[in-house]
Motif scaffolding. Structure first.
Motif, PDB file in Angstrom:
ATOM      1  N   ALA A   1      40.718  22.865  44.260  1.00  0.00           N
ATOM      2  CA  ALA A   1      40.222  23.943  43.394  1.00  0.00           C
ATOM      3  C   ALA A   1      41.385  24.574  42.626  1.00  0.00           C
ATOM      4  CB  ALA A   1      39.499  25.002  44.230  1.00  0.00           C
ATOM      5  N   MET A   2      42.505  24.787  43.326  1.00  0.00           N
ATOM      6  CA  MET A   2      43.663  25.398  42.669  1.00  0.00           C
ATOM      7  C   MET A   2      44.232  24.494  41.584  1.00  0.00           C
ATOM      8  SD  MET A   2      45.763  27.170  45.746  1.00  0.00           S
ATOM      9  CE  MET A   2      44.923  28.161  46.961  1.00  0.00           C
ATOM     10  N   LYS A   3      44.172  23.182  41.831  1.00  0.00           N
ATOM     11  CA  LYS A   3      44.644  22.215  40.817  1.00  0.00           C
ATOM     12  C   LYS A   3      43.762  22.280  39.586  1.00  0.00           C
ATOM     13  CE  LYS A   3      47.875  19.083  41.693  1.00  0.00           C
ATOM     14  NZ  LYS A   3      48.303  18.716  43.029  1.00  0.00           N
ATOM     15  N   LYS A   4      42.452  22.311  39.841  1.00  0.00           N
ATOM     16  CA  LYS A   4      41.480  22.221  38.754  1.00  0.00           C
ATOM     17  C   LYS A   4      41.355  23.552  38.015  1.00  0.00           C
ATOM     18  CE  LYS A   4      38.374  19.238  37.263  1.00  0.00           C
ATOM     19  NZ  LYS A   4      37.269  19.123  36.607  1.00  0.00           N
ATOM     20  N   PHE A   5      41.344  24.646  38.772  1.00  0.00           N
ATOM     21  CA  PHE A   5      41.202  25.971  38.158  1.00  0.00           C
ATOM     22  C   PHE A   5      42.400  26.837  38.540  1.00  0.00           C
ATOM     23  CE2 PHE A   5      37.057  24.394  39.634  1.00  0.00           C
ATOM     24  CZ  PHE A   5      36.439  24.165  38.411  1.00  0.00           C
ATOM     25  N   PRO A   6      43.487  26.723  37.788  1.00  0.00           N
ATOM     26  CA  PRO A   6      44.684  27.482  38.159  1.00  0.00           C
ATOM     27  C   PRO A   6      44.519  28.970  37.866  1.00  0.00           C
ATOM     28  CG  PRO A   6      45.118  25.987  36.310  1.00  0.00           C
ATOM     29  CD  PRO A   6      43.654  25.955  36.567  1.00  0.00           C
ATOM     30  N   LYS A   7      44.060  29.698  38.856  1.00  0.00           N
ATOM     31  CA  LYS A   7      43.902  31.149  38.717  1.00  0.00           C
ATOM     32  C   LYS A   7      45.037  31.847  39.472  1.00  0.00           C
ATOM     33  CE  LYS A   7      38.855  31.614  38.282  1.00  0.00           C
ATOM     34  NZ  LYS A   7      38.807  30.841  37.101  1.00  0.00           N
ATOM     35  N   HIS A   8      45.094  33.159  39.360  1.00  0.00           N
ATOM     36  CA  HIS A   8      46.085  33.942  40.106  1.00  0.00           C
ATOM     37  C   HIS A   8      45.894  33.707  41.613  1.00  0.00           C
ATOM     38  CE1 HIS A   8      48.494  37.303  41.446  1.00  0.00           C
ATOM     39  NE2 HIS A   8      48.897  37.478  40.205  1.00  0.00           N
ATOM     40  N   PRO A   9      47.000  33.543  42.367  1.00  0.00           N
ATOM     41  CA  PRO A   9      46.865  33.314  43.818  1.00  0.00           C
ATOM     42  C   PRO A   9      45.984  34.356  44.500  1.00  0.00           C
ATOM     43  CG  PRO A   9      49.178  33.197  43.154  1.00  0.00           C
ATOM     44  CD  PRO A   9      48.406  33.500  41.919  1.00  0.00           C
ATOM     45  N   ALA A  10      46.021  35.598  43.988  1.00  0.00           N
ATOM     46  CA  ALA A  10      45.228  36.661  44.608  1.00  0.00           C
ATOM     47  C   ALA A  10      43.738  36.343  44.570  1.00  0.00           C
ATOM     48  CB  ALA A  10      45.487  37.993  43.917  1.00  0.00           C
ATOM     49  N   PHE A  11      43.310  35.647  43.510  1.00  0.00           N
ATOM     50  CA  PHE A  11      41.902  35.270  43.413  1.00  0.00           C
ATOM     51  C   PHE A  11      41.516  34.398  44.598  1.00  0.00           C
ATOM     52  CE2 PHE A  11      38.907  31.921  42.282  1.00  0.00           C
ATOM     53  CZ  PHE A  11      37.794  32.664  41.916  1.00  0.00           C
ATOM     54  N   TYR A  12      42.371  33.400  44.876  1.00  0.00           N
ATOM     55  CA  TYR A  12      42.048  32.483  45.966  1.00  0.00           C
ATOM     56  C   TYR A  12      42.182  33.146  47.335  1.00  0.00           C
ATOM     57  CZ  TYR A  12      41.416  28.710  42.717  1.00  0.00           C
ATOM     58  OH  TYR A  12      40.916  27.926  41.719  1.00  0.00           O
ATOM     59  N   ILE A  13      43.083  34.122  47.448  1.00  0.00           N
ATOM     60  CA  ILE A  13      43.209  34.855  48.711  1.00  0.00           C
ATOM     61  C   ILE A  13      41.928  35.657  48.973  1.00  0.00           C
ATOM     62  CG2 ILE A  13      44.379  36.821  49.794  1.00  0.00           C
ATOM     63  CD1 ILE A  13      46.959  35.630  49.070  1.00  0.00           C
TER      64      ILE A  13
END
Lengths: 186, 181
Positions: free
Chosen positions: A162-174
């Motif tokens: 997901a991070m590869k495909k949708f590079p958002k701010h790390p905080a989003f994924y946290i």
């Protein structure tokens, strides 16, 4: 008077704890023995909170111990005490480095330091992986099938892509992972 | 004195501090995003340098890195503002928890949320290392240093300080000698 002592104790901890936040722990245990401001059990609780809240663990623990000892003023005093020595040291190091930035010697030191730094971070990453994705007890008794914590591993793989495909701010994924954790009761 | 820059340093590092879960190394992905990509205050290589220096100087690595970046951007005051920024969220959050919430770490919702966050931190650190590796592991000698440090720090209890000093020496022997001659 207590505030002054709190400040000095944490300044000493900040000065002698080399190698990151957890290196402050032995100092805090001995502070507990010395002063009776807080017990070992309390310290363990404070550490648990420090690890499950944002911010550097060493700073969080200092704030907590300071608050438990002398309220809000204590929290500020302990935290500022903890960071003051390192701020002074780093300012001096930064100043010296700026002066010699172009020197062959400094450049070659960093040529060796960079892969070392990366290796250390990778190793500490591995310890988080060990804690989260692997079941070490099963691994030690050679039950390889049970050694992987499959649900966690699946989430990790999904997150990775997901991070590869949708590079958002790390905080989003946290935030997303916190929600996943709550929903699936990880 | 550039007040806007100082405020920017404070706020950026407050954001980094407030969004970092799981200690100093977990801050690396945040630093890469905010400091390298969004602000251009440091390069990936410089970030690796700051972490290496933070390892062998006293204090919390995340704080040391903040001081370093702040100083580079706006001198001594910049270093102080970035440092205050990175500790500010801890002060606020911990004080609130200490004052009002008992057994915070034992609350089921906190435990579940944190289990999820830890999985995320694994992946974030992996990505951060992959990114960092591009700029720091550039040839055979640096590959050897990376592999050796990684393996030795996994299997031995040696302090990071030892590795940092040895790697610095190795750098001088590998590179400094050649150019000086």
């Amino acid at each position: 008077m207590m505030l002054l002592q709190l400040f000095l104790e944490f300044a000493r901890t900040g000065l002698f704890a080399v190698g990151g936040g957890l290196a402050t722990l032995p100092f805090l245990y001995s502070l507990s023995d010395k002063t009776n401001w807080f017990s070992h059990e309390q310290l363990t609780d404070m550490l648990a909170v420090s690890e499950s809240t944002p911010g550097p663990i060493g700073v969080n623990t200092a704030t907590y111990v300071g608050f438990a000892t002398a309220g809000l003023l204590g929290a500020v005093t302990a935290t500022v005490g903890l960071v003051l020595p390192s701020v002074i040291v780093i300012l001096i190091v930064a100043r010296v480095l700026d002066k010699f930035r172009e020197s062959v010697l400094v450049k070659s030191v960093f040529y060796g330091l960079r892969p070392c730094s990366t290796g250390l971070i990778a190793a500490s990453g591995l310890s988080v992986v060990e804690l989260t994705l692997l079941n070490m007890d099963a691994l030690k008794s050679f039950q390889f099938l049970n050694a992987l914590r499959l649900p966690y591993l699946i989430i990790a793989v999904i997150l990775f892509f997901a991070m590869k495909k949708f590079p958002k701010h790390p905080a989003f994924y946290i935030a997303l992972s916190a929600v996943i954790g709550i929903v699936f009761k990880l | 004195m550039n007040l806007k820059k100082l405020l920017d340093l404070f706020l950026t590092f407050a954001r980094i501090g407030g969004l970092t879960f799981g200690g100093g190394y977990a801050m690396l992905p945040m630093l890469q995003k905010e400091v390298v990509e969004n602000r251009g205050w440091a390069t990936e290589e410089e970030l690796a340098d700051y972490f290496a220096i933070g390892q062998c100087t006293p204090g919390v690595i995340a704080v040391n890195t903040a001081t370093f970046v702040g100083y580079r951007e706006a001198g001594i005051l910049g270093g102080v503002m970035a440092t205050l920024g990175v500790i500010f969220p801890s002060l606020v959050i911990i004080t609130i928890i200490a004052a009002f919430i008992r057994n915070f770490a034992d609350l089921p919702v906190v435990k579940h949320a944190f289990s999820g966050i830890r999985v995320c931190v694994c992946v974030l650190i992996l990505n951060a290392v992959l990114k960092l590796r591009k700029n720091s592991v550039v040839d055979k000698p640096t590959t050897a240093i990376f592999v050796l440090v990684f393996l030795l720090s996994v299997i031995t209890p040696l302090s990071p300080v030892v590795f940092v000093i040895l790697a610095g020496l190795a750098g001088v022997l590998l590179k400094g000698g050649k150019k000086a001659l």
